[in-house]
Write a protein that holds these residues in place. Structure first.
Motif, PDB file in Angstrom:
ATOM      1  N   ARG A   1      15.294  -5.142  -5.137  1.00 33.76           N
ATOM      2  CA  ARG A   1      16.717  -5.362  -4.886  1.00 33.76           C
ATOM      3  C   ARG A   1      17.147  -6.795  -5.130  1.00 33.76           C
ATOM      4  NH1 ARG A   1      17.324  -1.835   0.663  1.00 33.76           N
ATOM      5  NH2 ARG A   1      16.608   0.101  -0.266  1.00 33.76           N
ATOM      6  N   CYS A   2      16.351  -7.760  -4.615  1.00 31.90           N
ATOM      7  CA  CYS A   2      16.784  -9.158  -4.720  1.00 31.90           C
ATOM      8  C   CYS A   2      15.814 -10.041  -5.490  1.00 31.90           C
ATOM      9  CB  CYS A   2      17.008  -9.742  -3.324  1.00 31.90           C
ATOM     10  SG  CYS A   2      15.486  -9.975  -2.388  1.00 31.90           S
ATOM     11  N   GLY A   3      14.590  -9.575  -5.740  1.00 32.11           N
ATOM     12  CA  GLY A   3      13.609 -10.374  -6.463  1.00 32.11           C
ATOM     13  C   GLY A   3      12.790 -11.290  -5.570  1.00 32.11           C
ATOM     14  N   GLY A   4      12.913 -11.161  -4.266  1.00 36.77           N
ATOM     15  CA  GLY A   4      12.143 -11.980  -3.321  1.00 36.77           C
ATOM     16  C   GLY A   4      10.719 -11.477  -3.184  1.00 36.77           C
ATOM     17  N   GLY A   5       9.920 -12.211  -2.446  1.00 35.74           N
ATOM     18  CA  GLY A   5       8.521 -11.853  -2.234  1.00 35.74           C
ATOM     19  C   GLY A   5       8.374 -10.708  -1.241  1.00 35.74           C
ATOM     20  N   ALA A   6       7.221 -10.053  -1.294  1.00 34.60           N
ATOM     21  CA  ALA A   6       6.956  -8.924  -0.395  1.00 34.60           C
ATOM     22  C   ALA A   6       5.920  -9.316   0.640  1.00 34.60           C
ATOM     23  CB  ALA A   6       6.472  -7.720  -1.194  1.00 34.60           C
ATOM     24  N   SER A   7       5.965  -8.645   1.780  1.00 37.73           N
ATOM     25  CA  SER A   7       4.972  -8.862   2.826  1.00 37.73           C
ATOM     26  C   SER A   7       4.688  -7.546   3.527  1.00 37.73           C
ATOM     27  CB  SER A   7       5.457  -9.906   3.833  1.00 37.73           C
ATOM     28  OG  SER A   7       6.581  -9.425   4.513  1.00 37.73           O
ATOM     29  N   VAL A   8       3.467  -7.450   4.076  1.00 37.48           N
ATOM     30  CA  VAL A   8       3.067  -6.270   4.850  1.00 37.48           C
ATOM     31  C   VAL A   8       3.340  -6.600   6.307  1.00 37.48           C
ATOM     32  CG1 VAL A   8       1.149  -4.782   5.500  1.00 37.48           C
ATOM     33  CG2 VAL A   8       1.306  -5.655   3.183  1.00 37.48           C
ATOM     34  N   ALA A   9       4.080  -5.733   6.980  1.00 39.15           N
ATOM     35  CA  ALA A   9       4.473  -6.000   8.358  1.00 39.15           C
ATOM     36  C   ALA A   9       4.099  -4.830   9.248  1.00 39.15           C
ATOM     37  CB  ALA A   9       5.972  -6.240   8.437  1.00 39.15           C
ATOM     38  N   ASP A  10       3.612  -5.146  10.449  1.00 42.72           N
ATOM     39  CA  ASP A  10       3.401  -4.141  11.488  1.00 42.72           C
ATOM     40  C   ASP A  10       4.684  -4.070  12.298  1.00 42.72           C
ATOM     41  OD1 ASP A  10       0.769  -3.618  10.768  1.00 42.72           O
ATOM     42  OD2 ASP A  10       0.011  -5.252  11.999  1.00 42.72           O
ATOM     43  N   MET A  11       5.313  -2.905  12.301  1.00 44.39           N
ATOM     44  CA  MET A  11       6.613  -2.725  12.940  1.00 44.39           C
ATOM     45  C   MET A  11       6.464  -1.936  14.235  1.00 44.39           C
ATOM     46  SD  MET A  11       8.648  -3.943  10.507  1.00 44.39           S
ATOM     47  CE  MET A  11      10.255  -3.258  10.613  1.00 44.39           C
TER      48      MET A  11
END
Length: 68
Positions: A26-36
């Motif tokens: 969507r925006c081209g930003g970085g990705a991260s794995v998150a525990d929600m």
């Protein structure tokens, strides 16, 4: 006449976050794995919790993939 007010809402919080390979579509930003952690509340009293893992964007906060 009796009036009942029932308030039900759901809150979503990030518990832990690690960087991941990839970019947001969507925006081209970085990705991260998150525990929600998701908590469902009835009249501001939590009655259901669920923890799950998701890949989310670090810039816009969009959930790119969820593992429920």
């Amino acid at each position: 006449m009796v009036c009942f007010c029932f308030l039900v809402d759901q809150t979503r919080k990030v518990r832990q976050c690690k960087p991941a390979a990839g970019i947001c579509s969507r925006c081209g930003g970085g990705a991260s794995v998150a525990d929600m952690k998701t908590a469902t509340r009835f009249c501001y009293v939590p009655f259901y919790w669920k923890t799950w893992r998701a890949i989310m964007c670090t810039f816009c906060g969009a959930i790119l993939k969820s593992y429920r």
